[in-house]
Design a protein around this motif. Structure first.
Motif, PDB file in Angstrom:
ATOM      1  N   GLU A 405      21.427 -18.975   2.278  1.00  7.86           N
ATOM      2  CA  GLU A 405      21.738 -18.046   3.356  1.00  7.86           C
ATOM      3  C   GLU A 405      21.433 -18.644   4.720  1.00  7.86           C
ATOM      4  O   GLU A 405      21.963 -18.188   5.734  1.00  7.86           O
ATOM      5  N   GLY A 406      20.585 -19.671   4.740  1.00  4.50           N
ATOM      6  CA  GLY A 406      20.273 -20.348   5.989  1.00  4.50           C
ATOM      7  C   GLY A 406      21.090 -21.594   6.225  1.00  4.50           C
ATOM      8  O   GLY A 406      20.932 -22.262   7.252  1.00  4.50           O
ATOM      9  N   GLY A 407      21.971 -21.941   5.279  1.00  5.54           N
ATOM     10  CA  GLY A 407      22.840 -23.096   5.437  1.00  5.54           C
ATOM     11  C   GLY A 407      22.313 -24.389   4.844  1.00  5.54           C
ATOM     12  O   GLY A 407      22.960 -25.427   4.955  1.00  5.54           O
ATOM     13  N   THR A 408      21.130 -24.361   4.202  1.00  7.79           N
ATOM     14  CA  THR A 408      20.599 -25.580   3.584  1.00  7.79           C
ATOM     15  C   THR A 408      21.185 -25.763   2.189  1.00  7.79           C
ATOM     16  O   THR A 408      21.659 -24.816   1.562  1.00  7.79           O
ATOM     17  N   GLN A 409      21.143 -27.001   1.701  1.00  9.70           N
ATOM     18  CA  GLN A 409      21.800 -27.329   0.441  1.00  9.70           C
ATOM     19  C   GLN A 409      21.165 -26.608  -0.745  1.00  9.70           C
ATOM     20  O   GLN A 409      19.956 -26.397  -0.796  1.00  9.70           O
ATOM     21  N   LEU A 410      22.013 -26.226  -1.691  1.00  7.80           N
ATOM     22  CA  LEU A 410      21.602 -25.668  -2.964  1.00  7.80           C
ATOM     23  C   LEU A 410      22.169 -26.533  -4.082  1.00  7.80           C
ATOM     24  O   LEU A 410      23.194 -27.198  -3.906  1.00  7.80           O
ATOM     25  N   ALA A 411      21.521 -26.497  -5.217  1.00 12.67           N
ATOM     26  CA  ALA A 411      22.024 -27.215  -6.387  1.00 12.67           C
ATOM     27  C   ALA A 411      23.002 -26.297  -7.117  1.00 12.67           C
ATOM     28  O   ALA A 411      22.593 -25.311  -7.731  1.00 12.67           O
ATOM     29  N   ALA A 412      24.284 -26.609  -7.030  1.00 14.07           N
ATOM     30  CA  ALA A 412      25.310 -25.754  -7.628  1.00 14.07           C
ATOM     31  C   ALA A 412      25.566 -26.092  -9.090  1.00 14.07           C
ATOM     32  O   ALA A 412      26.043 -25.255  -9.855  1.00 14.07           O
ATOM     33  N   LEU A 413      25.281 -27.335  -9.471  1.00 11.59           N
ATOM     34  CA  LEU A 413      25.533 -27.771 -10.837  1.00 11.59           C
ATOM     35  C   LEU A 413      24.310 -27.552 -11.712  1.00 11.59           C
ATOM     36  O   LEU A 413      23.171 -27.750 -11.273  1.00 11.59           O
ATOM     37  N   SER A 414      24.558 -27.156 -12.948  1.00 14.73           N
ATOM     38  CA  SER A 414      23.482 -26.947 -13.902  1.00 14.73           C
ATOM     39  C   SER A 414      23.941 -27.446 -15.266  1.00 14.73           C
ATOM     40  O   SER A 414      25.085 -27.207 -15.674  1.00 14.73           O
ATOM     41  N   TYR A 415      23.071 -28.168 -15.949  1.00 13.24           N
ATOM     42  CA  TYR A 415      23.401 -28.757 -17.244  1.00 13.24           C
ATOM     43  C   TYR A 415      22.506 -28.149 -18.328  1.00 13.24           C
ATOM     44  O   TYR A 415      21.411 -27.659 -18.019  1.00 13.24           O
ATOM     45  N   PRO A 416      22.942 -28.192 -19.580  1.00 13.67           N
ATOM     46  CA  PRO A 416      22.096 -27.626 -20.646  1.00 13.67           C
ATOM     47  C   PRO A 416      20.708 -28.246 -20.695  1.00 13.67           C
ATOM     48  O   PRO A 416      19.725 -27.570 -21.028  1.00 13.67           O
ATOM     49  N   HIS A 417      20.625 -29.531 -20.339  1.00  9.58           N
ATOM     50  CA  HIS A 417      19.347 -30.243 -20.421  1.00  9.58           C
ATOM     51  C   HIS A 417      18.632 -30.334 -19.078  1.00  9.58           C
ATOM     52  O   HIS A 417      17.508 -30.843 -19.007  1.00  9.58           O
ATOM     53  N   LEU A 418      19.276 -29.844 -17.999  1.00  8.20           N
ATOM     54  CA  LEU A 418      18.702 -29.989 -16.661  1.00  8.20           C
ATOM     55  C   LEU A 418      19.202 -28.844 -15.783  1.00  8.20           C
ATOM     56  O   LEU A 418      20.353 -28.843 -15.343  1.00  8.20           O
TER      57      LEU A 418
END
Length: 479
Positions: A405-418
């Motif tokens: 919401e503040g414009g900083t990066q988020l991790a959009a990808l998610s893996y079964p092991h990570l």
């Protein structure tokens, strides 16, 4: 000729996602790239105005009066800011119902119909390279006759005109430096690893590499490196030197300026004759002999995308780089006294807890002067986005989840092991393990003593960086 406004819309405070940013997110310290992709068509359209709201600190209320002074407004948009940019377009249209509003940028280039259907305020979107496309719109040509745009016809149906032919003769483009002088303040633009104030130019477009995550070549620029002539580049460099005597460094923002080594060396020799200090993007495969020529002719810094310290991850993203070659390159730069800013990405396909630690160890080994750590950002239109959708790595398809919401990066990808939360948390760990070690702290302290003229800026940036880490520690990674 329509009175034309080129606008990088107001956005998140400090958000560096305009028409020039490679990574559309608010960075750890105050950072702003020049809006070169808007300045270029602004240089073609007579009497136009370029407004770059975020670095100028302008709000929507500040830019609203511009709506009544113009006939055409061209807004640059991105996946993370699209929803907010549409609201700006609607506000401008409400202020001046006769205003024609067009959107440009990778987001609308790959999703033209979906973008158009978002709001009736959007009159058209320009796909591919849009310099001469916008010039023809500003000339009031019928939209049906303009290649490279999508628009609604009189029945409200979306029409996609033929693609615009890719520009081959880059010398046809006028210089952007007069637009910078007319409409921008170099003092508003900061990049932590560049001298301040700096000036940014493109000497060519496109990238021969096939990195699956890289936004511009896959959406707008293409994979053929099309370049301006050496004489053309040097003429604009000399003009910039005259227009901006306060500028301390010239940065070439081509995806890989060093791909054409004879040309890069020729430009370097010309810059040396002008007495210009300069920096550029580079792959970690430039041979030592070329590095020496560039260093001897004014090169100060190379911005290098290492991305990962794991060979399989590099192979997965089609980086075209060998780890051993990157090590040799880093050693050559160190021996030659060339400063390196290294960029790394966590969460790429094939990433594991072990490969993250391997990348951190690699970064400490090659030891760039400074680093930037990002999380893998699957922008629509990239191969990474397509793979993420096919494999169920991405829950949100709109790109809005790329930033907080503040414009900083988020991790959009998610893996079964990570999980995406672990990827994001690893960014802070990466920074701490790289910077908070005795050798690096001593190196940075020595720089403050050696360069007292930059001490105040470095201390400010250090405080910003520590506040950034502090906010991340207090903010849940699941946002």
């Amino acid at each position: 000729m329509m009175r034309t406004l080129f606008l990088h819309p107001p956005s998140y405070e400090g958000f560096d996602g305009g028409a020039g940013a490679r990574y559309q997110a608010k960075r750890e310290i105050r950072s702003f790239w020049y809006p070169t992709w808007l300045a270029q068509p602004a240089a073609i359209v007579p009497g136009s105005l370029l407004v770059d709201a975020p670095p100028a600190g302008l709000s929507l209320a500040d830019v609203m009066p511009l709506a009544r002074r113009h006939d055409l407004a061209v807004l640059h948009t991105s996946s993370p800011t699209f929803a907010g940019d549409v609201k700006v377009a609607e506000a401008l249209k409400a202020e001046n119902p006769s205003l024609l509003v067009g959107l440009v940028g990778p987001k609308v280039a790959v999703e033209p119909e979906r973008s158009l259907l978002t709001s009736a305020a959007i009159g058209f979107v320009a796909r591919e390279e849009f310099d001469f496309t916008i010039a023809e719109v500003a000339q009031e040509r019928p939209l049906a006759s303009i290649d490279g745009i999508s628009y609604r016809d009189h029945r409200g149906q979306v029409v996609h005109n033929a693609d615009r032919e890719t520009l081959a003769d880059m010398d046809r483009l006028p210089f952007v430096t007069p637009v910078y002088k007319r409409d921008l303040r170099p003092e508003d633009y900061y990049i932590g690893y560049l001298m301040h104030p700096y000036l940014s130019l493109y000497t060519g477009r496109g990238c021969r590499s096939r990195c699956t995550f890289c936004l511009w070549p896959q959406t707008v620029g293409g994979h053929r490196y099309r370049t301006r002539s050496v004489a053309n580049v040097l003429a604009e460099a000399a003009l910039g030197q005259r227009l901006f005597p306060q500028v301390k460094e010239l940065f070439f923002d081509d995806d890989t300026f060093t791909d054409d080594r004879p040309r890069a060396e020729a430009i370097a020799r010309g810059l040396a004759r002008l007495g210009i200090t300069w920096s550029c993007n580079a792959k970690a495969n430039v041979p030592r002999e070329t590095l020496a020529v560039l260093r001897d002719n004014g090169l100060r810094l190379l911005l290098v995308g290492y991305e990962s310290g794991n060979q399989q991850v590099l192979n997965n993203i089609k980086k075209g780089l060998r780890i051993d070659r990157a090590r040799r390159f880093a050693s050559d730069c160190r021996d030659l006294g060339i400063t390196v800013h290294g960029t790394f990405i966590l969460g790429l396909p094939g990433e594991t807890r072990e490969t993250i630690q391997e990348t951190i160890r690699f970064a400490r080994e090659v030891n760039p002067h400074t680093i930037q750590v990002s999380v893998a950002a699957p922008y629509p239109g990239t191969e990474l986005y397509q793979r993420a959708m096919e494999n169920g790595w991405l829950a949100d398809q709109d790109g809005a989840a790329l930033v907080s919401e503040g414009g900083t990066q988020l991790a959009a990808l998610s893996y079964p092991h990570l999980a995406h939360t672990e990827i994001l948390e690893s960014v802070d760990a990466f920074y701490k393990r790289f910077y908070f070690r005795a050798g690096k702290l001593a190196e940075m302290s020595a720089e403050l003593i050696r360069r007292p003229d930059t001490a105040a800026r470095r201390l400010r940036e250090g405080a910003e960086f520590m506040r950034f880490l502090g906010r991340r520690t207090r903010t849940p990674a699941t946002q």
